[in-house]
Design a protein around this motif. Sequence first.
Motif, PDB file in Angstrom:
ATOM      1  N   ILE A  44       0.867  -1.160   0.039  1.00 44.70           N
ATOM      2  CA  ILE A  44       0.137  -0.054  -0.229  1.00 44.70           C
ATOM      3  C   ILE A  44       0.955   1.431   0.026  1.00 44.70           C
ATOM      4  CG2 ILE A  44      -1.741   1.475   1.299  1.00 44.70           C
ATOM      5  CD1 ILE A  44      -2.997  -1.120   2.179  1.00 44.70           C
ATOM      6  N   VAL A  45       0.382   2.278  -0.942  1.00 47.83           N
ATOM      7  CA  VAL A  45       1.086   3.668  -0.823  1.00 47.83           C
ATOM      8  C   VAL A  45      -0.185   4.405  -0.241  1.00 47.83           C
ATOM      9  CG1 VAL A  45       2.201   5.388  -2.022  1.00 47.83           C
ATOM     10  CG2 VAL A  45       2.531   3.138  -2.792  1.00 47.83           C
ATOM     11  N   SER A  46      -0.047   5.117   0.832  1.00 50.15           N
ATOM     12  CA  SER A  46      -1.224   6.006   1.294  1.00 50.15           C
ATOM     13  C   SER A  46      -0.969   7.629   1.172  1.00 50.15           C
ATOM     14  CB  SER A  46      -1.165   5.584   2.615  1.00 50.15           C
ATOM     15  OG  SER A  46      -1.962   6.314   3.513  1.00 50.15           O
ATOM     16  N   ALA A  47      -1.698   8.073   1.098  1.00 49.62           N
ATOM     17  CA  ALA A  47      -1.634   9.542   0.848  1.00 49.62           C
ATOM     18  C   ALA A  47      -1.364  10.108   2.470  1.00 49.62           C
ATOM     19  CB  ALA A  47      -2.987  10.369   0.624  1.00 49.62           C
ATOM     20  N   HIS A  48      -1.193   9.334   3.101  1.00 54.61           N
ATOM     21  CA  HIS A  48      -0.995  10.033   4.605  1.00 54.61           C
ATOM     22  C   HIS A  48       0.482   9.431   5.190  1.00 54.61           C
ATOM     23  CE1 HIS A  48      -4.874  11.471   5.370  1.00 54.61           C
ATOM     24  NE2 HIS A  48      -5.295  10.340   4.687  1.00 54.61           N
ATOM     25  N   TRP A  49       1.300   9.071   4.168  1.00 59.29           N
ATOM     26  CA  TRP A  49       2.817   8.818   4.543  1.00 59.29           C
ATOM     27  C   TRP A  49       3.558   9.314   3.420  1.00 59.29           C
ATOM     28  CZ3 TRP A  49       5.830   3.583   5.401  1.00 59.29           C
ATOM     29  CH2 TRP A  49       6.950   3.984   6.106  1.00 59.29           C
ATOM     30  N   GLU A  50       4.143  10.536   3.560  1.00 55.44           N
ATOM     31  CA  GLU A  50       5.119  11.342   2.805  1.00 55.44           C
ATOM     32  C   GLU A  50       6.425  11.295   3.418  1.00 55.44           C
ATOM     33  OE1 GLU A  50       4.045  15.081   1.131  1.00 55.44           O
ATOM     34  OE2 GLU A  50       1.876  14.793   1.704  1.00 55.44           O
ATOM     35  N   GLU A  51       7.473  10.634   2.993  1.00 52.46           N
ATOM     36  CA  GLU A  51       8.576  10.694   3.534  1.00 52.46           C
ATOM     37  C   GLU A  51       9.963  10.262   2.614  1.00 52.46           C
ATOM     38  OE1 GLU A  51      11.359   8.757   7.284  1.00 52.46           O
ATOM     39  OE2 GLU A  51       8.727   8.849   7.228  1.00 52.46           O
ATOM     40  N   ALA A  52      10.764  11.067   2.392  1.00 48.36           N
ATOM     41  CA  ALA A  52      11.902  10.688   1.592  1.00 48.36           C
ATOM     42  C   ALA A  52      13.230  10.439   2.417  1.00 48.36           C
ATOM     43  CB  ALA A  52      11.790  12.109   0.680  1.00 48.36           C
ATOM     44  N   PRO A  53      14.183   9.436   2.058  1.00 46.93           N
ATOM     45  CA  PRO A  53      13.786   8.801   0.722  1.00 46.93           C
ATOM     46  C   PRO A  53      12.550   7.942   1.018  1.00 46.93           C
ATOM     47  CG  PRO A  53      15.730   7.909   2.152  1.00 46.93           C
ATOM     48  CD  PRO A  53      15.114   8.998   2.653  1.00 46.93           C
ATOM     49  N   LEU A  54      12.352   7.135  -0.205  1.00 47.90           N
ATOM     50  CA  LEU A  54      11.145   6.090  -0.001  1.00 47.90           C
ATOM     51  C   LEU A  54      11.494   5.042   1.321  1.00 47.90           C
ATOM     52  CD1 LEU A  54       9.537   4.187  -2.664  1.00 47.90           C
ATOM     53  CD2 LEU A  54      10.280   2.998  -0.780  1.00 47.90           C
ATOM     54  N   THR A  55      10.216   5.073   2.095  1.00 47.97           N
ATOM     55  CA  THR A  55      10.771   4.333   3.288  1.00 47.97           C
ATOM     56  C   THR A  55       9.897   3.093   3.466  1.00 47.97           C
ATOM     57  OG1 THR A  55      11.331   6.464   4.499  1.00 47.97           O
ATOM     58  CG2 THR A  55      10.671   4.689   5.807  1.00 47.97           C
ATOM     59  N   ILE A  56      10.061   1.948   3.783  1.00 48.27           N
ATOM     60  CA  ILE A  56       9.561   0.805   3.937  1.00 48.27           C
ATOM     61  C   ILE A  56       9.041   0.715   5.554  1.00 48.27           C
ATOM     62  CG2 ILE A  56       9.703  -1.433   4.036  1.00 48.27           C
ATOM     63  CD1 ILE A  56      11.497  -1.435   1.822  1.00 48.27           C
ATOM     64  N   GLY A  57       7.765   0.620   5.671  1.00 49.01           N
ATOM     65  CA  GLY A  57       7.241   0.482   7.002  1.00 49.01           C
ATOM     66  C   GLY A  57       7.494  -0.973   7.628  1.00 49.01           C
ATOM     67  N   ALA A  58       6.973  -1.018   8.780  1.00 48.36           N
ATOM     68  CA  ALA A  58       7.195  -2.150   9.869  1.00 48.36           C
ATOM     69  C   ALA A  58       7.083  -3.424   8.813  1.00 48.36           C
ATOM     70  CB  ALA A  58       6.152  -2.291  10.871  1.00 48.36           C
ATOM     71  N   THR A  59       7.833  -4.515   9.249  1.00 48.34           N
ATOM     72  CA  THR A  59       7.828  -5.905   8.550  1.00 48.34           C
ATOM     73  C   THR A  59       7.241  -6.910   9.445  1.00 48.34           C
ATOM     74  OG1 THR A  59       9.923  -6.191   9.080  1.00 48.34           O
ATOM     75  CG2 THR A  59       9.674  -5.277   7.071  1.00 48.34           C
ATOM     76  N   GLU A  60       6.847  -6.423  10.674  1.00 45.88           N
ATOM     77  CA  GLU A  60       6.147  -7.274  11.570  1.00 45.88           C
ATOM     78  C   GLU A  60       5.101  -6.571  12.179  1.00 45.88           C
ATOM     79  OE1 GLU A  60       8.615  -6.430  15.721  1.00 45.88           O
ATOM     80  OE2 GLU A  60       9.249  -8.019  14.283  1.00 45.88           O
ATOM     81  N   THR A  61       4.106  -7.112  12.754  1.00 42.80           N
ATOM     82  CA  THR A  61       2.870  -6.381  13.131  1.00 42.80           C
ATOM     83  C   THR A  61       3.195  -5.506  14.420  1.00 42.80           C
ATOM     84  OG1 THR A  61       1.577  -8.755  12.597  1.00 42.80           O
ATOM     85  CG2 THR A  61       0.449  -6.943  14.187  1.00 42.80           C
ATOM     86  N   VAL A  62       2.819  -4.243  14.076  1.00 42.64           N
ATOM     87  CA  VAL A  62       2.971  -3.224  15.212  1.00 42.64           C
ATOM     88  C   VAL A  62       1.755  -2.489  15.102  1.00 42.64           C
ATOM     89  CG1 VAL A  62       5.654  -3.070  14.697  1.00 42.64           C
ATOM     90  CG2 VAL A  62       4.033  -1.616  13.597  1.00 42.64           C
TER      91      VAL A  62
END
Length: 259
Positions: free
Chosen positions: A41-59
């Motif tokens: 998912i790419v959401s309108a509510h996360w703008e961050e540079a450089p391109l950032t990968i979110g949590a890879t486990e359940t948080v």
Amino acid sequence: MTRQSVLYLSHGAPPLADDPLWTQQLRDWSTSIERPTAILIVSAHWEEAPLTIGATETVPLVYDFWGFPDHYYQVKYPAPGAPALAGRVRSLLRSAATPIADDPARGLDHGAYVPMVEMYPEADIPVLQISMPTLDPAALFEIGRKLAPLRDEGVLIVGSGFFTHNLSAMTPELGAGHAPPAWSSEFDDWGDRAIVANDVDALIDFERKAPAARLAHPRTEHFAPLFVSLGASVDTLSNQKSVIDGFWFGLAKRSWQFD
């Protein structure tokens, strides 16, 4: 394995859960497409540079909204993490020299979990969110194009925004189903015709080409995820369909499927 669809959806605010029509539309949509192996998912509510990968486990989720009743902050969506998908995203983007960062504590924001709660309520499909490193349509289109091989691995790529988004011009006192203002209906009609015509150039230049663009999107972050979806489906853009349309408090909730 057949090639997975790509979606652009209007995700609504937390009260989407109270709209029986829209929630049913999202549920019906999810059952009409092949069950994904994972969701990106790419959401309108996360703008961050450089391109950032979110949590890879359940948080914990990110409740990135204010002033709503308490029960909206009690929603849970404990979808499995997607470390393997994160690895594939890194591989695809780094091979194209795209800078990447990681934020292992960053959970799904409401642009991601609000529609997923309705579409896949069992929360049993791995979900990964990545940031938008820019709002530049052409750059986002290229990111989507680089991620397109994931479709052949069963990954559902979702751009989550809102087809028109001007909160200051909303009139909530008129109710969710009132007739839309002209700026919203005109932009919605233009965007619908441009996508059906595969006019990617016009869409990328929407701030100059679309009617009422500045009113429909005073800031463009809610239209921007569309370009990731368009890029990921660039070789199948003749197989698009508008799955959800209409308006919610005057905003166009038009949503797309690209096969």
